[in-house]
Design an enzyme around this catalytic site. Structure first.
Site, PDB file in Angstrom:
ATOM      1  N   THR A   1       0.835  -1.200   0.000  1.00 44.40           N
ATOM      2  CA  THR A   1       0.000   0.000   0.000  1.00 44.40           C
ATOM      3  C   THR A   1       0.867   1.246   0.000  1.00 44.40           C
ATOM      4  OG1 THR A   1      -0.031   0.168   2.410  1.00 44.40           O
ATOM      5  CG2 THR A   1      -1.715  -1.202   1.408  1.00 44.40           C
ATOM      6  N   GLY A   2       0.304   2.320  -0.528  1.00 45.90           N
ATOM      7  CA  GLY A   2       0.855   3.663  -0.399  1.00 45.90           C
ATOM      8  C   GLY A   2       2.355   3.790  -0.452  1.00 45.90           C
TER       9      GLY A   2
ATOM     10  N   HIS B   1       4.822   4.246  49.851  1.00 45.21           N
ATOM     11  CA  HIS B   1       4.796   2.882  50.379  1.00 45.21           C
ATOM     12  C   HIS B   1       5.497   1.904  49.450  1.00 45.21           C
ATOM     13  CE1 HIS B   1       1.202   4.511  52.651  1.00 45.21           C
ATOM     14  NE2 HIS B   1       2.015   4.069  53.591  1.00 45.21           N
TER      15      HIS B   1
ATOM     16  N   LYS C   1      20.048   2.605  48.280  1.00 48.87           N
ATOM     17  CA  LYS C   1      20.203   1.172  48.565  1.00 48.87           C
ATOM     18  C   LYS C   1      18.820   0.604  48.864  1.00 48.87           C
ATOM     19  CE  LYS C   1      23.249  -2.198  49.210  1.00 48.87           C
ATOM     20  NZ  LYS C   1      24.204  -2.062  50.314  1.00 48.87           N
ATOM     21  N   HIS C   2      18.447  -0.433  48.156  1.00 41.63           N
ATOM     22  CA  HIS C   2      17.137  -1.060  48.323  1.00 41.63           C
ATOM     23  C   HIS C   2      16.003  -0.038  48.223  1.00 41.63           C
ATOM     24  CE1 HIS C   2      19.008  -4.838  49.103  1.00 41.63           C
ATOM     25  NE2 HIS C   2      19.640  -4.397  50.165  1.00 41.63           N
TER      26      HIS C   2
ATOM     27  N   ASP D   1       5.668  12.070  70.487  1.00 45.09           N
ATOM     28  CA  ASP D   1       6.853  11.278  70.811  1.00 45.09           C
ATOM     29  C   ASP D   1       7.908  11.297  69.718  1.00 45.09           C
ATOM     30  OD1 ASP D   1       5.317   9.806  69.067  1.00 45.09           O
ATOM     31  OD2 ASP D   1       5.191   8.012  70.333  1.00 45.09           O
TER      32      ASP D   1
ATOM     33  N   ASN E   1       7.190   4.831  57.050  1.00 41.69           N
ATOM     34  CA  ASN E   1       7.246   6.179  57.606  1.00 41.69           C
ATOM     35  C   ASN E   1       8.651   6.751  57.425  1.00 41.69           C
ATOM     36  OD1 ASN E   1       4.561   6.482  58.710  1.00 41.69           O
ATOM     37  ND2 ASN E   1       5.128   4.992  60.284  1.00 41.69           N
TER      38      ASN E   1
END
Length: 566
Positions: free
Chosen positions: A74-75, A566, A317-318, A520, A460
């Site tokens: 084609t084309g 996370h 690291k990790h 705390d 955290n």
């Protein structure tokens, strides 16, 4: 390719008239074709080629022609073949319709799709082919309009729309469905495989190869449609479309995943973002699954630092930063980053926001490092890194935009979660002082730095920083106070390793990726020697935490933005 055919009654009448004109030749071709094909092997007598990416086309088509395969095209593909001196029929000879509407109408026609979809062993299909003069097509070679590339180069809305292929996916899907009789090729990398199979099998393809090609074909059209639908969603500001598809092309086969018993591969998506997917690997062993994951984390983190303003280095690291620093030079930034946690930095990933230079390269190769990733590198730096043959050096050509759009995807049982990229930058936040004491200019600079880093630490997250460098990082703990204590302990360990009696946390600032649910964690930071705090705020106990900060003489600012990772 866009190959839509007209769907008018007049068009249908013309098809019928055309079919009878080709009846005799079709009968002969179909009969001979059946005699040549048997069992799982299917002889290739006729190939339809319609490609946007013409790399390798002429060599492949020439090899087919030398094996006696009739070429239909084609084309632009037809022009390329004819210009190369190859005999090729234009598809309009089959359809008896000219290519029209700027190439949108070419191949969606019974004369084409009948030849692709007909089941050769089905008598009714054979009868229909004979009645309508449809010749069998045994090999379909199609790759698609460059929609992804058009989007990547910033094409206009109309330009992107014009590069949505219609006829190409239709032919690919038809050929893949009828893989019992037809081979479909969507990737120039498979040309050599097909030719080798034709040589081994006397001009035939095997069912095994046709099935593999069919799977690849459906994968390609799925990834293509995913790119189109996701682009449309972004263009129309549809943040959560009813149907969400994710597609990509395999870039690397990996030896294994996170662990040796897991299989893995790396797939590049249509989202062209500087990083591992765009990088040139100049040397070193093949990247592993963990290498790629960690390198991406490092490079996204270092991109938070504007190279026009400062040199910055991130050591990961990790998937967690274990040292981050900025400085006048990359070498200075690296030394400051390394000092934060020299133990964890061993075997880590180093990301730079500027081209790797000779001095920085000498410092980095001083300890065992898995990967260095940077926008570019000087010849001198490349030569230095070459002395460590297993060290991977990746050059990306640029930095990702930390404010840029994008998606984050995570699988869960029975589905997947999709969210927008966390593209909020601390420089754009309106920091609110909530304590009696406001931070000094030096503290404020370190607070911004620390929060920039906390965005890339697993929750955290607690980050201690001083003088434009991390001095202690606590990551991924179930309670924020534990992260704060770990970060403080890390700061003590780093000081001891440097031969300094006093913890590096003394006189530092501290960043928390989310609010302190209790006082705390903040009290632990104060006990470690922090003088100022940056956190999102928003806890029902904010007043309690602010009082604790005031009692400890801390300055504290709220950002209003959380950076859970996370």
């Amino acid at each position: 390719m866009s190959h839509d055919a007209p769907k008018t009654d007049a068009g249908a009448a013309d098809v019928t008239q055309t079919s009878f004109r080709h009846r005799d030749s079709s009968h002969s071709a179909s009969t001979n074709h059946d005699l040549l094909s048997s069992g799982n092997r299917k002889v290739v007598t006729r190939a339809l080629l319609s490609v946007s990416d013409k790399s390798g086309l002429i060599g492949f088509a020439s090899a087919l022609a030398q094996r006696g395969v009739e070429l239909i095209s084609t084309g632009g593909t037809h022009k390329a073949l004819v210009d190369a001196g190859l005999a090729a029929r234009d598809v309009s000879e089959l359809t008896q319709f000219p290519e029209m509407m700027d190439g949108r109408v070419k191949t969606l026609h019974p004369a084409v799709h009948g030849g692709v979809l007909a089941v050769r062993a089905n008598p009714e299909h054979q009868a229909a082919m004979l009645a309508h003069g449809i010749v069998p097509i045994d090999l379909v070679v199609v790759n698609l309009y460059p929609f992804e590339a058009t989007v990547a180069r910033g094409g206009s809305f109309d330009d992107c729309i014009e590069n949505i292929d219609i006829g190409g996916p239709a032919m690919i899907r038809a050929a893949a469905k009828n893989h019992g009789d037809v081979a479909v090729v969507v990737d120039p990398e498979d040309y050599a495989t097909v030719l080798a199979e034709l040589d081994v099998n006397e001009g035939s393809t095997t069912l095994g190869l046709r099935r593999k090609l069919a799977q690849k074909a459906y994968g390609r059209t799925a990834a293509y449609d995913a790119a189109v639908s996701n682009w449309f969603a972004a263009a129309e500001d549809i943040e959560t479309p009813t149907f969400r598809a994710i597609g990509g092309k395999r870039g690397l086969d990996l030896r294994y995943g996170e662990n040796p018993h897991q299989t893995a591969a790396f797939y590049a998506t249509a989202d062209v973002r500087p990083g591992v997917s765009t990088a040139r690997q100049l040397q070193g062993k093949q990247l592993s699954y963990n290498n790629i994951n960690d390198t991406d984390a490092a490079f996204e983190a270092v991109a938070e630092f504007d190279p026009a303003q400062t040199a910055a280095v991130v050591i990961v690291k990790h998937a967690n930063p274990c040292g981050v620093a900025e400085g006048a030079t990359l070498a200075e930034a690296y030394e400051k980053a390394l000092r934060c946690d020299p133990v964890s930095a061993f075997g880590g990933i180093v990301a730079l926001n500027r081209p790797l230079d000779e001095e920085a390269a000498r410092r980095i190769v001083g300890i065992f490092t898995e990967v260095i990733i940077a926008p570019e590198a000087s010849p001198e730096a490349i030569a230095i890194v070459a002395g460590k043959k297993n060290l991977r050096l990746l050059l990306t050509g640029g930095l990702p935009d930390p404010r840029g759009p994008g998606l984050s995807v995570r699988t869960v049982a029975g589905g997947f979660l999709v969210q927008g990229r966390d593209n909020v930058v601390v420089d754009d936040m309106d920091l609110r002082v909530v304590t009696r004491r406001a931070p000094t200019d030096a503290e404020l600079a370190d607070l911004r730095f620390a929060f920039r880093v906390a965005k890339h630490v697993k929750s955290n997250a607690i980050v201690y920083a001083r003088d434009g460098a991390t001095v202690g990082i606590g990551a991924g703990q179930m309670s924020r106070v534990d992260s704060s204590r770990i970060a403080a302990w890390k700061a003590e360990e780093a000081a001891a390793a440097a031969g300094v009696a006093e913890s590096f946390a003394k006189g530092s600032v501290v960043a928390s990726d989310a609010f302190f649910p209790f006082a705390d964690g903040l009290i632990a930071a104060a006990a470690a020697g922090a003088t100022a705090v940056i956190q999102p705020g928003g806890s029902i106990r904010d007043d309690e935490v602010i009082r604790a900060a005031d009692e400890a003489g801390l300055a504290m600012v709220f950002t209003g933005y959380r950076h859970f990772r996370h």
